[in-house]
Scaffold this active site. Structure first.
Site, PDB file in Angstrom:
ATOM      1  N   LYS A 262       0.817  -1.211   0.000  1.00  0.00           N
ATOM      2  CA  LYS A 262       0.000   0.000   0.000  1.00  0.00           C
ATOM      3  C   LYS A 262       0.851   1.261   0.000  1.00  0.00           C
ATOM      4  CE  LYS A 262      -4.453  -1.275   1.920  1.00  0.00           C
ATOM      5  NZ  LYS A 262      -5.420  -0.989   2.984  1.00  0.00           N
ATOM      6  N   THR A 263       1.959   1.181   0.712  1.00  0.00           N
ATOM      7  CA  THR A 263       2.803   2.363   0.786  1.00  0.00           C
ATOM      8  C   THR A 263       3.405   2.685  -0.570  1.00  0.00           C
ATOM      9  OG1 THR A 263       4.717   1.046   1.365  1.00  0.00           O
ATOM     10  CG2 THR A 263       3.412   1.893   3.190  1.00  0.00           C
ATOM     11  N   LYS A 264       3.468   1.648  -1.421  1.00  0.00           N
ATOM     12  CA  LYS A 264       4.006   1.900  -2.763  1.00  0.00           C
ATOM     13  C   LYS A 264       2.884   2.162  -3.749  1.00  0.00           C
ATOM     14  CE  LYS A 264       7.042  -1.773  -1.903  1.00  0.00           C
ATOM     15  NZ  LYS A 264       7.367  -3.082  -2.458  1.00  0.00           N
ATOM     16  N   ILE A 287       9.765 -13.043  -5.240  1.00  0.00           N
ATOM     17  CA  ILE A 287      10.851 -13.574  -6.078  1.00  0.00           C
ATOM     18  C   ILE A 287      12.180 -13.641  -5.339  1.00  0.00           C
ATOM     19  CG2 ILE A 287       9.841 -12.895  -8.293  1.00  0.00           C
ATOM     20  CD1 ILE A 287      11.754 -10.445  -8.229  1.00  0.00           C
ATOM     21  N   CYS A 348      -1.217 -10.975  -7.965  1.00  0.00           N
ATOM     22  CA  CYS A 348      -0.180 -10.814  -6.950  1.00  0.00           C
ATOM     23  C   CYS A 348       0.145  -9.324  -6.946  1.00  0.00           C
ATOM     24  CB  CYS A 348       1.018 -11.695  -7.237  1.00  0.00           C
ATOM     25  SG  CYS A 348       1.558 -11.718  -8.950  1.00  0.00           S
ATOM     26  N   SER A 349       1.364  -8.943  -7.202  1.00  0.00           N
ATOM     27  CA  SER A 349       1.623  -7.509  -7.307  1.00  0.00           C
ATOM     28  C   SER A 349       1.453  -7.054  -8.749  1.00  0.00           C
ATOM     29  CB  SER A 349       3.030  -7.185  -6.802  1.00  0.00           C
ATOM     30  OG  SER A 349       3.121  -7.514  -5.434  1.00  0.00           O
ATOM     31  N   GLY A 351       1.176  -9.302 -11.306  1.00  0.00           N
ATOM     32  CA  GLY A 351       0.328 -10.232 -12.030  1.00  0.00           C
ATOM     33  C   GLY A 351       1.036 -10.991 -13.130  1.00  0.00           C
ATOM     34  N   ARG A 394      13.797 -12.164 -15.477  1.00  0.00           N
ATOM     35  CA  ARG A 394      13.915 -13.195 -14.445  1.00  0.00           C
ATOM     36  C   ARG A 394      15.087 -14.146 -14.694  1.00  0.00           C
ATOM     37  NH1 ARG A 394      11.580 -10.134 -11.733  1.00  0.00           N
ATOM     38  NH2 ARG A 394       9.314  -9.986 -11.489  1.00  0.00           N
TER      39      ARG A 394
END
EC number: 3.1.3.95
Lengths: 567, 769
Positions: A262-264, A287, A348-349, A351, A394
């Site tokens: 949330k802070t980001k 990761i 996720c963040s 996706g 990655r």
């Protein structure tokens, strides 16, 4: 081109020093032992090299040694005489070739021009795949809003979205989802980016119409921002499934991480804002945790296994625990869709990592089509390549920056999970272990362009061409097509195993892991042989009985003595 | 033994709920529930209105019935139908809910109100009325009964009866005596005096093919089979005149006279003269021997024995002696490991122990011991095969680890022992006749926990590891091994009931005398061996013992009942296919050095496929060389021994754990597919024989196809659908077999119905409807 270096020593952790000749090309490194009668060779694509280091250690004078740390769970150590004329070492040459990206050179795949009888590009045809699932239908429509990657540059061109949401709304949804990844369903992923959310459909249940929808995190932020459009969009996804008045949102992350996001500017759906939606956190780590776990695993398995503490060492890497959480998440999703007949939204963040793992595994459990060779290729194309898994980022193809924090074994974990499923359901998959290993080997090899970039682009699909041209090697002889059967794996440490056929394969004491397949193939051969014999005999007997009946008419006393043969 | 149960809806009445969540017994008095009794079996005590618990957290699925204690078993009789049972293992000797008394490990009684709990032992008092009875079984089951509605006194009496009868004071009180006397020697009626095990079928049954090694001729045949010409059968122990725990007949070097042996015997622990086990075709012999008690005689005697063994070797080569007491874990260590493994497998709460599962398996050390035994056996195989020397296994009493190691060595070296009949004869030879103390090690009389040790199970586990590594080398399946392990707990068969053959003879004689049974036979009373599988299972169900991958070799193993002499055949089905797979794991074919450019496609090879340049030891070198070639399944087999090769035997240890059951999955799904193919091959072979034999198509209707396989091919087409009832626990069912006390968790039905974890309440509610 190729460079040949003589008098190089390969310091093998299993057999000691081996003297030989090293050949280096722009694709690989090839080492062959000097002695004629020995068949020892090493054949390493440069793409698997993660880093090259000068190593110390006890060497005879005037020798230098280098360690090649590889992405495929091995390290190769070489030594050679220091050049008296002060020329650069072989391995400085190798370094240049192994990391072309860092030296402004091209990755080999772009120069490789092998032609295969089958065109790998034909493997995945999105409209055919959607058609297979009966899409579009009255609830889901196809949109070309992303044709020029304007909506979201990490999403495919063709997207499936709820029928009652016009394209203009999609754009607004996109702004609420991270990286514009709206929820799209079963293969609909909606990109939600920077305060926008869009989900896109990934899969739809053939009977219940429950859908698997993927997207990125909503950009809620510290102030708990809301988006009416995103809320309406998720409501539309729920409404598209008449069987359930609920929607499940699976957030792959541990809840702590989701809160921290949330802070980001990111975050998760509040149940106040999203009526009828239930949010579940799946506790899968990020990761960085996974990268560290694999590093530890490599220490435990390569080169040698410590005899007395094998299991506790394995446990301390937490590798199987992470595998378990991913599979458990996918199982929950599959169960929701199958037993609960409820549509699910997964993110996720961003996706494209954990989300891809979860959607593709859930779809493997739900839909037998993806358990075939071609179906699995479609699955990778759809859930990984077109939905923008960052392969380049990655894996770090051809990039010498080995400590890059963006590297992570996300795809390896997915394949490991698939292997775990094949262990629990030995007859449910059309492909074998070698198929999975081949995919992983070419994940790093840079021979094919399939996994080279960060999103589906113009790269080649020769890996599929290659595999489909050598299909026989990749098939599981025990395969039974029970496509309508949903697989419910048992996600327990009691059943999860380390994939020794992959992680410990360099150890010469490991042998074939699937002897049953070989025995079975022999039986198949035997059956074919017997069938032929029986048919031959049948024909022979028919002709003989025809002739003998005519003979018998002439001399009725004669009888045919049967020939006794042992089979 | 196995039957597929269709889920049947049952009608039940419920009382208005008093205690929430607890199911009430039917209002009507139950119709008479009678225990099924075997000949000689009597009901000792019984109690009505007992609830058998099925799930840990709900009583909704519990069964109402009668709990009966007989002199053979605990029986629970019910009309209720168990749900979720996909497939049920059934023995002729036991009902669905029965537990043989010899299978009981521990009896725990509980009183909830008084918060009391007590482990019951024979002849003890119980100061409270039990509300619950928990039976911990030797085969890892945990069964729970509730007495909420039962008469408190009768419940208590049954518990005490169970405790009493499961700890018989005397061997002859074990049910087998009564049973065998009734079945085979119907009190003086000689007509019924059938030799146990005789089937009367034209085809020789598996049991008849299994020599018991209680006759000199069995040993003679074994000597001939292995070509041990320098060894002879010795009968000085006839009537157990020399040693009480040796068999009457055994094999010794030709060069030792009976007189010498008689003299030697007194110096050995238990008067056990060194015993011949087996001969390698190269002439090396495997011998087992007890320690020499008399220190003064030790050297001299050692030399005499070794000299005689050397003389029996064609090359007069040396003898290698292996001290098993020093190289292997003790029987107590093994028992401790087993207890810890049981704790981890079935007693620790499932979900909570997940995180520590791997280390708790490691801490039990069971797998370490499995590996250790395999490794030691492999080292000795190297001595016999590689160094061509005879091997002596020495152990203090020669009655524990030597049984295990000598049989393992023989399984690795001699393909005959990998057939079912051969394997059974091996157990007969190296365990039963060699005086392995089954009675004490199984603790059938619950006399001394110190003597208890699961050595036999450890052996089965070692064989299982080999079976997993070489799935086509064995005629039997893991189901066979599991069922064999379970049969330890049935006090009916001669095989697992006694400490030595002499004990059997003595007790049988006494028993016959005390009951004045006339047998009219020189042998007093004969128990059937466990090898007479028809005592337990139907013909069809015995087919689960047959390994479909073994097809093609079965014929050559046993011909005309006698076994052909053991030769290493070069013919090997595996060769070709092993070759093609080399690209995965080393074994590069010679000419393929620098591949052409168009074969750039990655073919990863192992770092090497050859013998190490500087191997650690000669045996290591021998192993490496052996592993570098394709294995000949009809020849020597060596185990792969990296720690990662040794697996937990899930079918045996985890079959009762509902959380672990995979529906439509597990190795059995592969087994099904292979069975169907093997069946097709048999059908084709049969048709081929018919055509060739008859010489015409029409002649003779095809005889009914007698299949070796449990799963049959419907016809010669590829598609035989996989039965829905297959699970990873097949042919066993965890339902009601592992019921731990009040552990919160997901209802059992969820585990057995499909999904396993974290089902939301909403899903549960909809499923409960």
């Amino acid at each position: 081109f190729s460079l040949i270096f003589k008098d190089v020593t390969y310091i093998c952790p299993f057999m000691g020093m081996i003297r030989g000749t090293l050949t280096v090309t722009n694709y690989r490194l090839f080492f062959k032992r000097v002695e004629k009668d020995s068949a020892f060779v090493l054949d390493v694509p440069l793409g698997v090299i993660s880093r090259i280091e000068k190593a110390g250690g006890a060497l005879s004078r005037g020798e230098v040694s280098y360690v090649l740390v590889c992405k495929d769970i091995r390290n190769l150590k070489f030594a050679h005489k220091q050049d008296t004329q002060g020329r650069t070492s072989v391995f400085e040459t190798v370094m240049k070739l192994a990391f072309p990206v860092s030296h402004n050179l091209q990755v080999f795949a772009y120069e490789y021009g092998q032609i295969y009888p089958e065109n790998g590009w034909k493997v995945y045809d999105p409209s055919a795949e959607y058609k297979r699932m009966g899409l579009p239908n009255e609830s889901w429509r196809m949109t070309r809003i992303n044709e020029h990657y304007e909506l979201c540059d990490t999403y495919p061109v063709m997207l499936l979205v709820p029928a009652n949401i016009p394209d203009e709304d999609l754009k607004r949804v996109a702004t609420f989802r991270a990286k514009n990844r709206i929820p799209v369903s079963l293969n609909m992923d909606i990109t939600r980016e920077c305060g926008q959310s869009r989900s896109v459909l990934s899969w739809i249940h053939p009977e219940s119409q429950a859908t698997v929808v993927r997207c990125s995190q909503p950009m809620v932020g510290a102030n708990g921002k809301r988006s009416k459009d995103d809320e309406k969009y998720l409501q539309a996804i729920m409404d598209a499934n008449a069987q359930s008045h609920k929607l499940f949102i699976f957030d792959a992350r541990p809840s702590v991480n989701a809160v921290a996001n949330k802070t980001k500017g990111g975050g998760f759906e509040s149940e106040d804002a999203y009526q009828n939606a239930e949010l579940v956190f799946l506790d899968i780590h990020n990761i960085h945790v996974m990268r560290e776990s694999l590093r530890k695993l490599k220490e435990v398995v390569y080169p040698n296994i410590e005899e007395s503490h094998w299991l506790s060492n394995l446990e301390s890497t937490h590798w199987l625990e992470h595998i378990k959480l991913i599979l458990a998440g996918a199982l929950r999703i599959a169960d929701k869709v199958e037993s609960g007949k409820t549509s699910v939204v997964i993110h996720c963040s961003d996706g494209w990592d954990r989300t891809a793992q979860l959607t593709s595994l859930a779809m493997l459990m739900l839909d037998g089509h993806y358990r075939t060779v071609r179906g699995f290729q479609v699955l990778i194309e759809k859930e990984w390549l077109t939905f923008g898994h960052r392969f380049q980022m990655r894996i770090g193809h051809g990039d010498k920056n080995h400590s890059d924090a963006d590297r992570s074994p996300v795809f390896l974990q997915f394949i490991d999970c698939v292997w775990q499923l094949t262990r629990q359901f030995p007859a449910a998959f059309e492909f074998n272990e070698f198929f999975l290993i081949t995919i992983l080997d070419h994940l790093y090899s840079c021979l094919f362009g399939t996994f080279l970039c960060n999103r589906a682009a113009k790269e080649d699909r020769f890996l599929w061409s290659y595999i489909n041209s050598h299909l026989e090697e990749f098939l599981n002889p025990l395969y039974v097509n029970y496509s309508h059967h949903v697989l419910y794996p048992v996600v327990s440490m009691r059943h999860l195993e380390l994939w020794v056929g992959y992680y410990i394969r360099w150890n010469p004491r490991m042998r074939l892991q699937e002897p049953i397949h070989h025995c079975y193939k022999e039986l198949l051969l035997k059956r074919a042989e017997l069938k032929k014999k029986v048919e031959e005999l049948q024909r022979e007997l028919i002709s003989r009985s025809a002739s003998s009946s005519s003979e018998r008419a002439a001399s009725p006393t004669r009888s045919v003595t049967p020939v006794q043969t042992f089979v | 033994m196995f039957s597929v149960k269709p889920p049947k809806p049952t009608f039940r009445c419920y009382l208005p709920p008093q205690q929430t969540g607890i199911k009430k017994p039917p209002l009507t008095t139950p119709k008479k529930l009678e225990a099924k009794l075997l000949p000689g079996e009597i009901v000792v005590n019984e109690v009505n209105f007992v609830r058998k618990c099925i799930a840990s957290d709900t009583s909704q699925q519990d069964l109402w019935g009668k709990l009966v204690c007989t002199n053979f078993k605990i029986s629970f009789i019910t009309d209720d139908v168990m749900h979720h049972v996909k497939f049920q293992y059934k023995s002729f000797l036991l009902g669905e809910h029965d537990i043989p008394l010899t299978c009981i490990e521990q009896i725990v009684t509980v009183n909830d109100a008084k918060r009391k709990q007590k482990v019951l032992i024979s002849n003890q008092k119980l100061k409270f009325n039990p509300t619950e009875l928990i039976i911990y079984c030797k085969d890892f089951r945990i069964v729970r009964f509730r007495f909420d509605e039962a008469g408190p006194e009768s419940a208590k009496k049954v518990c005490l009866a169970i405790a009493h009868y499961s700890q018989p004071a005397d061997l002859q009180l074990l049910f087998g005596f009564e049973y065998v006397a009734r079945v085979y020697y119907n009190s003086g009626n000689k007509v019924n005096c059938v030799d146990p095990g005789g089937g009367g079928l034209e085809k020789k049954s598996l049991c008849e093919q299994t020599p018991l090694f209680d006759k000199p001729s069995d040993w003679d045949r074994e000597i001939k089979r292995t070509g041990a010409s320098e060894w002879r059968v010795c009968s000085i122990n006839e009537g157990y005149k020399i040693s009480p725990n040796l068999s009457e007949y055994f094999v010794v070097p030709v060069s030792l006279a009976d007189q010498d042996l008689r003299q030697f015997s007194q110096f050995f622990t238990g008067f056990r003269i060194p015993l011949w086990c087996w001969n390698h075709s190269n002439g090396s012999a495997l011998v087992r021997m007890a320690s020499i008690k008399d220190v003064m005689q030790q050297r001299k005697l050692d030399q005499r024995v070794c000299a005689a063994i050397t003389r029996s070797h064609p090359n007069r080569s040396d003898v290698y002696k292996s001290d098993l007491d020093k190289s292997l874990p003790s029987i107590q260590d093994i028992q401790t490991a087993f207890t810890k493994l049981r704790q981890a497998s079935v007693i620790d709460p499932f979900e909570e122990s997940e995180e520590r599962w791997l280390s708790s398996i490691e801490n039990s050390r069971w797998l370490e011991y499995v590996r250790c035994c395999l490794k030691h056996a492999a080292e000795l195989v190297y001595m016999l095969e590689g160094k061509r020397v005879s091997v002596i296994l020495q152990e203090e009493e020669d009655r524990d680890l030597s049984c295990l190691i000598s049989s393992l060595i023989q399984v690795m070296l001699d393909p005959h022992f990998r057939s079912i009949a051969g394997f059974q004869s091996l157990l007969q030879k190296e365990w039963v006749m060699a005086g392995y103390r089954f009675l004490d090690r199984c603790n059938h009389l619950k006399k001394s926990d110190k003597e208890e040790s699961p050595l036999f199970l450890l052996f089965l586990d070692c064989v299982w590891q080999l079976l997993v590594q070489y799935p086509a080398a064995f005629e039997f399946t893991e189901t066979f091994l599991t069922v064999l392990g379970d049969s330890l707990w049935l006090s009916i068969f001669s095989t697992f009931l006694f400490n030595c053959p002499q004990q059997q003879d003595e007790h049988c004689r006494e028993f016959v005398k005390s009951r004045s049974i006339s047998c009219g036979d020189e042998k007093p009373l004969r128990f059937p061996p466990v090898w007479d599988w028809s005592q337990q299972f139907s013909e069809k169900d015995q087919a689960l013992f047959n390994n479909p991958l073994y097809v093609g070799k079965s014929a050559s193993c046993v011909q005309n009942g006698a076994v052909k002499s053991f030769k290493r055949t070069k013919k090997n089905y595996s060769c070709t296919l092993r070759g093609t797979s080399s690209l995965k794991n080393g074994l590069l074919s010679e000419p393929e050095f620098m591949p052409r450019r168009n074969s750039l496609v990655l073919r990863l090879k192992a770092d090497f496929s050859h013998v190490r340049d500087a191997p650690d030891s000669p045996s290591e070198q021998f192993f490496c060389e052996w592993f570098s070639k394709p294995a000949d399944l009809q020849g020597l087999l060596l185990p792969q021994l990296l720690p990662s090769h040794i697996k937990l035997w899930k079918l045996y240890f985890l079959r009762w754990v509902p959380e672990v059951q995979i529906n439509m999955g597990g190795p059995v799904t592969a087994f099904h597919k292979m069975s169907v193919l093997a069946d097709e091959i048999e059908m084709l072979q049969q048709r081929l024989r018919q055509y060739k034999g008859v010489g015409s198509l029409s002649a003779g209707t095809p005889e009914a196809h007698q299949s070796r396989m449990f799963f049959r091919a419907s016809n010669l087409s590829d598609s035989s659908p996989m039965p829905e009832y297959l699970t990873s626990s097949f042919p066993f069912s965890p339902v009601g077999n592992l019921c731990k006390r009040s552990i919160l968790g997901t209802p059992l039905s969820k585990f057995l119905g499909g999904t396993k974890i974290w089902i939301s309440t909403e899903t549960l509610a909809s499923e409960a409807m």
